[in-house]
Design a protein around this motif. Structure first.
Motif, PDB file in Angstrom:
ATOM      1  N   VAL A  94       0.851  -1.186   0.000  1.00 13.92           N
ATOM      2  CA  VAL A  94       0.000   0.000   0.000  1.00 13.92           C
ATOM      3  C   VAL A  94       0.887   1.237   0.000  1.00 13.92           C
ATOM      4  N   LEU A  95       0.695   2.108  -0.978  1.00 15.93           N
ATOM      5  CA  LEU A  95       1.415   3.381  -1.012  1.00 15.93           C
ATOM      6  C   LEU A  95       0.666   4.449  -0.223  1.00 15.93           C
ATOM      7  N   MET A  96      -0.654   4.501  -0.436  1.00 14.82           N
ATOM      8  CA  MET A  96      -1.484   5.448   0.309  1.00 14.82           C
ATOM      9  C   MET A  96      -2.934   4.975   0.267  1.00 14.82           C
ATOM     10  N   GLY A  97      -3.684   5.403   1.242  1.00 13.54           N
ATOM     11  CA  GLY A  97      -5.091   5.044   1.312  1.00 13.54           C
ATOM     12  C   GLY A  97      -5.737   5.691   2.517  1.00 13.54           C
ATOM     13  N   ASP A  98      -7.055   5.579   2.589  1.00 14.98           N
ATOM     14  CA  ASP A  98      -7.748   6.164   3.735  1.00 14.98           C
ATOM     15  C   ASP A  98      -7.761   5.184   4.903  1.00 14.98           C
ATOM     16  N   ALA A  99      -8.127   5.665   6.069  1.00 15.98           N
ATOM     17  CA  ALA A  99      -8.069   4.861   7.294  1.00 15.98           C
ATOM     18  C   ALA A  99      -9.045   3.690   7.256  1.00 15.98           C
ATOM     19  N   GLY A 100     -10.178   3.846   6.594  1.00 15.62           N
ATOM     20  CA  GLY A 100     -11.156   2.771   6.503  1.00 15.62           C
ATOM     21  C   GLY A 100     -10.851   1.762   5.416  1.00 15.62           C
ATOM     22  N   ASN A 102     -11.108   2.103   2.323  1.00 10.94           N
ATOM     23  CA  ASN A 102     -12.094   2.170   1.247  1.00 10.94           C
ATOM     24  C   ASN A 102     -11.425   2.380  -0.103  1.00 10.94           C
ATOM     25  N   ILE A 103     -10.383   3.187  -0.117  1.00 11.57           N
ATOM     26  CA  ILE A 103      -9.647   3.525  -1.337  1.00 11.57           C
ATOM     27  C   ILE A 103      -8.166   3.378  -1.035  1.00 11.57           C
ATOM     28  N   SER A 104      -7.443   2.772  -1.966  1.00 12.94           N
ATOM     29  CA  SER A 104      -5.992   2.666  -1.765  1.00 12.94           C
ATOM     30  C   SER A 104      -5.276   2.665  -3.098  1.00 12.94           C
ATOM     31  N   LEU A 105      -4.014   3.049  -3.044  1.00 13.57           N
ATOM     32  CA  LEU A 105      -3.124   3.010  -4.188  1.00 13.57           C
ATOM     33  C   LEU A 105      -2.004   2.052  -3.814  1.00 13.57           C
ATOM     34  N   ASN A 106      -1.843   0.989  -4.601  1.00 10.36           N
ATOM     35  CA  ASN A 106      -0.876  -0.058  -4.287  1.00 10.36           C
ATOM     36  C   ASN A 106       0.174  -0.171  -5.379  1.00 10.36           C
ATOM     37  N   PHE A 107       1.368  -0.613  -4.972  1.00 12.59           N
ATOM     38  CA  PHE A 107       2.456  -0.903  -5.902  1.00 12.59           C
ATOM     39  C   PHE A 107       2.848  -2.361  -5.707  1.00 12.59           C
ATOM     40  N   GLY A 108       2.880  -3.126  -6.780  1.00 14.21           N
ATOM     41  CA  GLY A 108       3.207  -4.541  -6.687  1.00 14.21           C
ATOM     42  C   GLY A 108       4.421  -4.907  -7.523  1.00 14.21           C
ATOM     43  N   ILE A 109       5.157  -5.893  -7.040  1.00 14.72           N
ATOM     44  CA  ILE A 109       6.315  -6.450  -7.748  1.00 14.72           C
ATOM     45  C   ILE A 109       6.062  -7.942  -7.904  1.00 14.72           C
TER      46      ILE A 109
END
Length: 186
Positions: A94-100, A102-109
């Motif tokens: 997880v790069l960033m997201g809200d506390a709940g 609900n929305i997140s931006l992920n980086f995968g390898i």
């Protein structure tokens, strides 16, 4: 009077948002995704895939996927098909997201292995030309940037941009794609 009380209770219950726990450790999910390859026309070059995810702490997860990629290469008035069957495994952070969550931006390898078929194994074309690129076992690595949002407590919508680098191929070593998917969390 009962009608007014029931109506007020219904309105109050609809205003309070209840959320289930999301991204619990060891929770599994099934993901289906599809998309287009870069520098292609929609519908010509595409990928479809199915994946299993296993959640870790803090919204990170393991990813295990199978994917089919179909591409065309133009030669005179002929379209030569290239098909890739690949399996990949990796980890998404997880790069960033809200506390709940609900929305997140992920980086995968990921690491990728597979098989690549050009013109379904046929080397000769109708005009006598010979395809010098052959069918190959390929391997490589991948990276993905995924925007994830919950549609409900179990369903997620995914928008993703991906790139893969392959060794053992006679064709493009770097392959970029963009797509969308749905994930169901068990």
């Amino acid at each position: 009077m009962k009608k007014h009380i029931y109506t007020a209770m219904l309105v109050l219950m609809s205003l309070t948002v209840t959320q289930g726990q999301r991204m619990l450790p060891k929770q599994k999910g099934l993901e289906v995704s599809a998309g287009i390859l870069s520098d292609s026309k929609i519908g010509n070059d595409y990928y479809i895939g199915v994946a299993m995810t296993v959640n870790s702490k803090n919204g990170n997860y393991q990813l295990w996927a199978l994917e089919y990629t179909h591409q065309y290469h133009d030669y005179k008035d002929l379209r030569i098909p290239q098909e890739t069957f690949a399996a990949e495994g990796g980890y998404s952070f997880v790069l960033m997201g809200d506390a709940g969550k609900n929305i997140s931006l992920n980086f995968g390898i990921t690491g990728v292995v597979g098989y690549e078929s050009i013109n379904r194994g046929g080397a000769m074309l109708y005009d006598g030309a010979k395809i010098v690129s052959g069918n190959n076992f390929i391997y490589g690595a991948g990276g993905r940037l995924t925007f994830e949002t919950y549609l409900s407590d179990r369903f997620m919508l995914l928008l993703q941009g991906r790139t893969k680098v392959f060794w053992g191929t006679d064709l493009e070593q770097f392959r970029h794609s963009a797509g969308a998917g749905l994930r169901f969390n068990f």
